[in-house]
Design an enzyme around this catalytic site. Structure first.
Site, short mmCIF file in Angstrom:
data_model
loop_
_atom_site.label_atom_id
_atom_site.label_comp_id
_atom_site.label_asym_id
_atom_site.label_seq_id
_atom_site.Cartn_x
_atom_site.Cartn_y
_atom_site.Cartn_z
CG ASP A 27 27.35 28.91 -12.68
OD1 ASP A 27 26.40 28.92 -13.48
OD2 ASP A 27 27.24 29.23 -11.47
CG ASP A 53 32.42 36.98 -8.89
OD1 ASP A 53 31.61 37.60 -9.62
OD2 ASP A 53 32.59 37.26 -7.69
CB VAL A 54 30.58 37.33 -14.77
CG1 VAL A 54 30.61 35.96 -15.42
CG2 VAL A 54 29.25 37.58 -14.04
CG ASN A 80 22.91 32.94 -19.65
OD1 ASN A 80 21.82 33.34 -20.04
ND2 ASN A 80 23.03 32.02 -18.71
CE1 TYR A 146 17.12 39.81 -13.66
CE2 TYR A 146 15.14 40.75 -14.64
CZ TYR A 146 16.12 39.77 -14.62
OH TYR A 146 16.10 38.77 -15.56
CE LYS A 150 19.30 40.48 -16.43
NZ LYS A 150 20.32 39.59 -16.98
#
Length: 187
Positions: A27, A53-54, A80, A146, A150
């Site tokens: 995270d 930090d993805v 996720n 967003y 997605k």
């Protein structure tokens, strides 16, 4: 598990721990991550945590390296981590577009690019779960950044499914498309 310090990621971590799994928590929020790791360890879990930090490929590469160093292999990956920002496509700020695409889409791409080859090479049953959203299956007019990301996660997951299946890989993939969930994503 990315985004493991809270919300859906934290719930996934708790379930994995209850099943006796060794868990790697990733995270960006260091304080929440440390708290989650400590609480799970207090329950007797074998847990490793890594600030990640993805949106940064190097962070995801380091996460994979540390996970393998600590536990030997990775059998289950939850891409996720997610953030939300809304607005009509032309009204959302440049920063919101870049931030949401960085975390929600590049974060999953980074996880897929880094972990999938590693999991394939392990030559054992593995599974990847990419978190999208109900917003990845439909659109509204006020959450463009967003929804766009997605939808991208759904398309990426479906493409992965077909490619892995065609190759007969022992790695499988699912896409999670939850509806409204009480998390801190709006904050």
């Amino acid at each position: 598990i990315t985004g493991a310090a809270s919300g859906i990621g934290r719930a996934i971590a708790e379930r994995c721990v209850s099943e006796g799994m060794k868990v790697v928590l990733a995270d960006l929020e260091e304080e929440s991550l440390a708290k989650a790791a400590a609480e799970l360890r207090d329950r007797g879990a074998s847990v490793m945590s890594e600030r990640t930090d993805v949106s940064k490929r190097g962070d995801v590469e380091e996460l994979a390296r540390r996970a393998v160093d600590e536990f030997g292999q990775v059998h289950l990956l939850f891409n996720n981590a997610g953030v939300a920002a809304g607005g009509a496509p032309w009204e959302a700020t440049w920063n919101d577009w870049e931030w949401v695409i960085g975390v929600n889409l590049w974060g999953v791409i980074n996880g897929v690019k880094v972990f999938t080859p590693l999991m394939i090479a392990q030559n054992t049953d593995c599974h990847i779960v990419n978190t999208a959203s109900g917003a990845g299956l439909t659109v509204g007019g006020f959450s463009a950044p967003y929804s766009v990301t997605k939808h991208g996660v759904v398309a990426l997951s479906e493409s992965m499914y077909l490619a892995l299946q065609t190759r007969g890989a022992q790695v499988k993939v699912s896409v999670l498309c939850p509806g409204m969930v009480r998390t801190g994503i709006g904050e």
